[in-house]
Design a protein around this motif. Structure first.
Motif, PDB file in Angstrom:
ATOM      1  N   LYS A  97       0.835  -1.202   0.000  1.00  0.00           N
ATOM      2  CA  LYS A  97       0.000   0.000   0.000  1.00  0.00           C
ATOM      3  C   LYS A  97       0.866   1.247   0.000  1.00  0.00           C
ATOM      4  O   LYS A  97       1.391   1.628  -1.025  1.00  0.00           O
ATOM      5  CB  LYS A  97      -0.965  -0.033   1.174  1.00  0.00           C
ATOM      6  CG  LYS A  97      -1.998  -1.142   1.051  1.00  0.00           C
ATOM      7  CD  LYS A  97      -3.043  -1.056   2.110  1.00  0.00           C
ATOM      8  CE  LYS A  97      -4.035  -2.211   1.934  1.00  0.00           C
ATOM      9  NZ  LYS A  97      -5.013  -2.243   2.974  1.00  0.00           N
ATOM     10  N   GLY A  98       1.030   1.892   1.137  1.00  0.00           N
ATOM     11  CA  GLY A  98       1.767   3.140   1.189  1.00  0.00           C
ATOM     12  C   GLY A  98       2.397   3.352   2.545  1.00  0.00           C
ATOM     13  O   GLY A  98       2.719   2.403   3.248  1.00  0.00           O
ATOM     14  N   PHE A  99       2.555   4.623   2.915  1.00  0.00           N
ATOM     15  CA  PHE A  99       3.222   4.974   4.163  1.00  0.00           C
ATOM     16  C   PHE A  99       2.393   6.007   4.910  1.00  0.00           C
ATOM     17  O   PHE A  99       1.850   6.929   4.312  1.00  0.00           O
ATOM     18  CB  PHE A  99       4.618   5.541   3.889  1.00  0.00           C
ATOM     19  CG  PHE A  99       5.423   5.780   5.122  1.00  0.00           C
ATOM     20  CD1 PHE A  99       6.194   4.768   5.662  1.00  0.00           C
ATOM     21  CD2 PHE A  99       5.399   7.010   5.766  1.00  0.00           C
ATOM     22  CE1 PHE A  99       6.938   4.977   6.819  1.00  0.00           C
ATOM     23  CE2 PHE A  99       6.133   7.231   6.913  1.00  0.00           C
ATOM     24  CZ  PHE A  99       6.905   6.207   7.445  1.00  0.00           C
ATOM     25  N   LYS A 100       2.351   5.854   6.239  1.00  0.00           N
ATOM     26  CA  LYS A 100       1.632   6.798   7.088  1.00  0.00           C
ATOM     27  C   LYS A 100       2.627   7.593   7.915  1.00  0.00           C
ATOM     28  O   LYS A 100       3.428   7.024   8.638  1.00  0.00           O
ATOM     29  CB  LYS A 100       0.669   6.062   8.014  1.00  0.00           C
ATOM     30  CG  LYS A 100      -0.055   6.982   8.992  1.00  0.00           C
ATOM     31  CD  LYS A 100      -0.875   6.207   9.994  1.00  0.00           C
ATOM     32  CE  LYS A 100       0.054   5.621  11.029  1.00  0.00           C
ATOM     33  NZ  LYS A 100      -0.609   5.101  12.218  1.00  0.00           N
TER      34      LYS A 100
ATOM     35  N   LEU B 296       8.980   8.246  -2.823  1.00  0.00           N
ATOM     36  CA  LEU B 296       9.461   8.607  -1.496  1.00  0.00           C
ATOM     37  C   LEU B 296      10.658   7.738  -1.108  1.00  0.00           C
ATOM     38  O   LEU B 296      11.663   8.243  -0.593  1.00  0.00           O
ATOM     39  CB  LEU B 296       8.336   8.457  -0.463  1.00  0.00           C
ATOM     40  CG  LEU B 296       8.700   8.731   1.004  1.00  0.00           C
ATOM     41  CD1 LEU B 296       9.233  10.141   1.198  1.00  0.00           C
ATOM     42  CD2 LEU B 296       7.491   8.480   1.894  1.00  0.00           C
ATOM     43  N   ILE B 297      10.579   6.455  -1.395  1.00  0.00           N
ATOM     44  CA  ILE B 297      11.686   5.546  -1.083  1.00  0.00           C
ATOM     45  C   ILE B 297      12.952   5.958  -1.835  1.00  0.00           C
ATOM     46  O   ILE B 297      14.044   5.982  -1.268  1.00  0.00           O
ATOM     47  CB  ILE B 297      11.309   4.083  -1.396  1.00  0.00           C
ATOM     48  CG1 ILE B 297      10.250   3.602  -0.401  1.00  0.00           C
ATOM     49  CG2 ILE B 297      12.529   3.172  -1.352  1.00  0.00           C
ATOM     50  CD1 ILE B 297       9.645   2.252  -0.748  1.00  0.00           C
ATOM     51  N   LYS B 298      12.807   6.332  -3.110  1.00  0.00           N
ATOM     52  CA  LYS B 298      13.972   6.780  -3.886  1.00  0.00           C
ATOM     53  C   LYS B 298      14.616   8.020  -3.249  1.00  0.00           C
ATOM     54  O   LYS B 298      15.835   8.169  -3.257  1.00  0.00           O
ATOM     55  CB  LYS B 298      13.566   7.103  -5.326  1.00  0.00           C
ATOM     56  CG  LYS B 298      13.239   5.881  -6.153  1.00  0.00           C
ATOM     57  CD  LYS B 298      12.759   6.290  -7.531  1.00  0.00           C
ATOM     58  CE  LYS B 298      12.213   5.100  -8.307  1.00  0.00           C
ATOM     59  NZ  LYS B 298      11.548   5.490  -9.546  1.00  0.00           N
ATOM     60  N   ILE B 299      13.792   8.892  -2.700  1.00  0.00           N
ATOM     61  CA  ILE B 299      14.280  10.127  -2.091  1.00  0.00           C
ATOM     62  C   ILE B 299      15.030   9.843  -0.792  1.00  0.00           C
ATOM     63  O   ILE B 299      16.104  10.393  -0.552  1.00  0.00           O
ATOM     64  CB  ILE B 299      13.102  11.106  -1.827  1.00  0.00           C
ATOM     65  CG1 ILE B 299      12.503  11.572  -3.158  1.00  0.00           C
ATOM     66  CG2 ILE B 299      13.540  12.283  -0.962  1.00  0.00           C
ATOM     67  CD1 ILE B 299      11.144  12.241  -3.030  1.00  0.00           C
ATOM     68  N   VAL B 300      14.480   8.967   0.050  1.00  0.00           N
ATOM     69  CA  VAL B 300      15.038   8.771   1.393  1.00  0.00           C
ATOM     70  C   VAL B 300      16.033   7.617   1.505  1.00  0.00           C
ATOM     71  O   VAL B 300      16.848   7.593   2.426  1.00  0.00           O
ATOM     72  CB  VAL B 300      13.930   8.587   2.449  1.00  0.00           C
ATOM     73  CG1 VAL B 300      13.013   9.802   2.498  1.00  0.00           C
ATOM     74  CG2 VAL B 300      13.140   7.303   2.227  1.00  0.00           C
TER      75      VAL B 300
ATOM     76  N   MET C 237      16.634   0.336   9.792  1.00  0.00           N
ATOM     77  CA  MET C 237      15.282   0.879   9.658  1.00  0.00           C
ATOM     78  C   MET C 237      14.652   0.567   8.305  1.00  0.00           C
ATOM     79  O   MET C 237      13.568   1.052   8.002  1.00  0.00           O
ATOM     80  CB  MET C 237      15.304   2.396   9.875  1.00  0.00           C
ATOM     81  CG  MET C 237      15.615   2.788  11.288  1.00  0.00           C
ATOM     82  SD  MET C 237      14.379   2.111  12.413  1.00  0.00           S
ATOM     83  CE  MET C 237      14.526   3.186  13.781  1.00  0.00           C
ATOM     84  N   TYR C 238      15.298  -0.258   7.490  1.00  0.00           N
ATOM     85  CA  TYR C 238      14.735  -0.601   6.187  1.00  0.00           C
ATOM     86  C   TYR C 238      13.341  -1.210   6.289  1.00  0.00           C
ATOM     87  O   TYR C 238      12.547  -1.089   5.367  1.00  0.00           O
ATOM     88  CB  TYR C 238      15.653  -1.555   5.417  1.00  0.00           C
ATOM     89  CG  TYR C 238      16.866  -0.899   4.791  1.00  0.00           C
ATOM     90  CD1 TYR C 238      16.937   0.468   4.565  1.00  0.00           C
ATOM     91  CD2 TYR C 238      17.952  -1.671   4.416  1.00  0.00           C
ATOM     92  CE1 TYR C 238      18.055   1.045   4.002  1.00  0.00           C
ATOM     93  CE2 TYR C 238      19.082  -1.104   3.840  1.00  0.00           C
ATOM     94  CZ  TYR C 238      19.121   0.259   3.636  1.00  0.00           C
ATOM     95  OH  TYR C 238      20.226   0.834   3.065  1.00  0.00           O
ATOM     96  N   TYR C 239      13.030  -1.851   7.399  1.00  0.00           N
ATOM     97  CA  TYR C 239      11.699  -2.446   7.550  1.00  0.00           C
ATOM     98  C   TYR C 239      10.595  -1.400   7.417  1.00  0.00           C
ATOM     99  O   TYR C 239       9.472  -1.725   7.066  1.00  0.00           O
ATOM    100  CB  TYR C 239      11.584  -3.190   8.884  1.00  0.00           C
ATOM    101  CG  TYR C 239      11.455  -2.283  10.097  1.00  0.00           C
ATOM    102  CD1 TYR C 239      10.197  -1.930  10.571  1.00  0.00           C
ATOM    103  CD2 TYR C 239      12.570  -1.798  10.758  1.00  0.00           C
ATOM    104  CE1 TYR C 239      10.066  -1.104  11.670  1.00  0.00           C
ATOM    105  CE2 TYR C 239      12.454  -0.981  11.860  1.00  0.00           C
ATOM    106  CZ  TYR C 239      11.198  -0.635  12.314  1.00  0.00           C
ATOM    107  OH  TYR C 239      11.057   0.182  13.409  1.00  0.00           O
ATOM    108  N   LYS C 240      10.927  -0.140   7.658  1.00  0.00           N
ATOM    109  CA  LYS C 240       9.928   0.923   7.537  1.00  0.00           C
ATOM    110  C   LYS C 240       9.567   1.216   6.082  1.00  0.00           C
ATOM    111  O   LYS C 240       8.532   1.802   5.813  1.00  0.00           O
ATOM    112  CB  LYS C 240      10.458   2.219   8.161  1.00  0.00           C
ATOM    113  CG  LYS C 240      10.620   2.179   9.652  1.00  0.00           C
ATOM    114  CD  LYS C 240       9.506   2.914  10.296  1.00  0.00           C
ATOM    115  CE  LYS C 240       9.740   3.030  11.791  1.00  0.00           C
ATOM    116  NZ  LYS C 240       8.722   3.827  12.417  1.00  0.00           N
TER     117      LYS C 240
END
Length: 186
Positions: free
Chosen positions: A115-118, A167-171, A179-182
Motif C-alpha cells: 500500500k503506502g506509508f503513514k 518517497l523511497i527513492k528520495i530517502v 530501519m529498512y523495515y519501515k
C-alpha cells in the motif's frame, strides 16, 4: 526538545529494538561536537495502563549539549512553550535526510504491505498537516491524503503506493539499514 535558562537541547530516544539506529545517529551528532561521545544509556519504564501496556519497556536515549543558539529552533517549534507546531519555514529544512529521519524515528509511522506509508502527525492541527502535505507535493511531487486517526481532531498524512516508490527513492540513501523495515513493504 528541552529548554532551560541556559539554552535548548535536542533529545533523541528509541525503543531498545532500534538501538543500532540510535547509536548511529548519536555517532553522527557526537562527531559534530553536539553530544557527549559516551555511548547512550539504556533506560526502562513501565508501560501505560491507560493503553493496556503493563510490561517494562526498554529504550535508549541521548541528549545534545545545551546551546542558546538552539533557542530559535525551540521557540519556532514550541512558540508558547507547550504544544509543538509546524513552523512556517519548515519547507526550507525538509530535506531528503530530514524526511528519512522523520520516517525512521517516529514510533507509529509505518508502511503498509503493498500500500503506502503513514506519517504520524497526530499532534499537529489540520491546517499544519495540510501545509506539510503541500510541502511534500511542491518540493518532492509526492501525492498524499489526510486521514483521521480515529481520535478527535487528530490526522495523519498517508502517502499512497503510487508515490511511496518515489518517497523511497528520495530517502533510501539516508536510511539506516536497521530501519529498512519501515520502507520495504511495497
Amino acid at each position: 526538545m528541552e529548554k532551560s535558562v541556559n539554552g535548548s537541547r535536542f533529545v533523541f530516544y528509541q525503543a531498545k529494538v532500534n538501538e543500532e539506529y540510535l547509536l548511529c545517529l548519536h555517532n553522527i551528532i557526537s562527531k559534530l561536537g553536539y553530544a557527549k561521545k559516551e555511548k547512550p544509556k539504556l533506560y526502562s519504564r513501565k508501560g501505560s495502563t491507560l493503553v493496556g501496556i503493563d510490561e517494562i519497556r526498554y529504550y535508549i536515549r541521548f541528549r545534545t549539549f545545551t546551546y542558546s543558539s538552539f533557542d530559535w529552533i525551540y521557540d519556532s517549534f514550541y512558540p508558547k512553550g507547550t504544544r509543538k507546531v509546524v513552523p512556517n519555514f519548515i519547507d526550507l529544512y525538509l530535506s531528503p535526510l530530514a524526511l528519512a529521519i522523520w520516517m525512521a524515528t517516529q514510533d507509529d509511522g509505518t508502511s503498509f504491505k503493498n500500500k503506502g506509508f503513514k506519517f504520524s502527525t497526530n499532534s499537529f492541527t489540520l491546517k499544519e498537516i495540510q501545509y506539510l502535505a503541500l510541502i511534500l507535493k511542491n518540493k518532492y511531487n509526492l501525492d498524499s491524503s489526510i486521514h483521521k486517526s480515529g481520535l478527535i481532531n487528530q490526522y495523519n498524512i498517508y502517502i499512497p503506493k503510487s508515490s511511496f516508490k518515489d518517497l523511497i527513492k528520495i530517502v533510501h540513501p539516508h536510511f539506516h539499514p536497521s530501519m529498512y523495515y519501515k520502507i520495504k513493504n511495497i
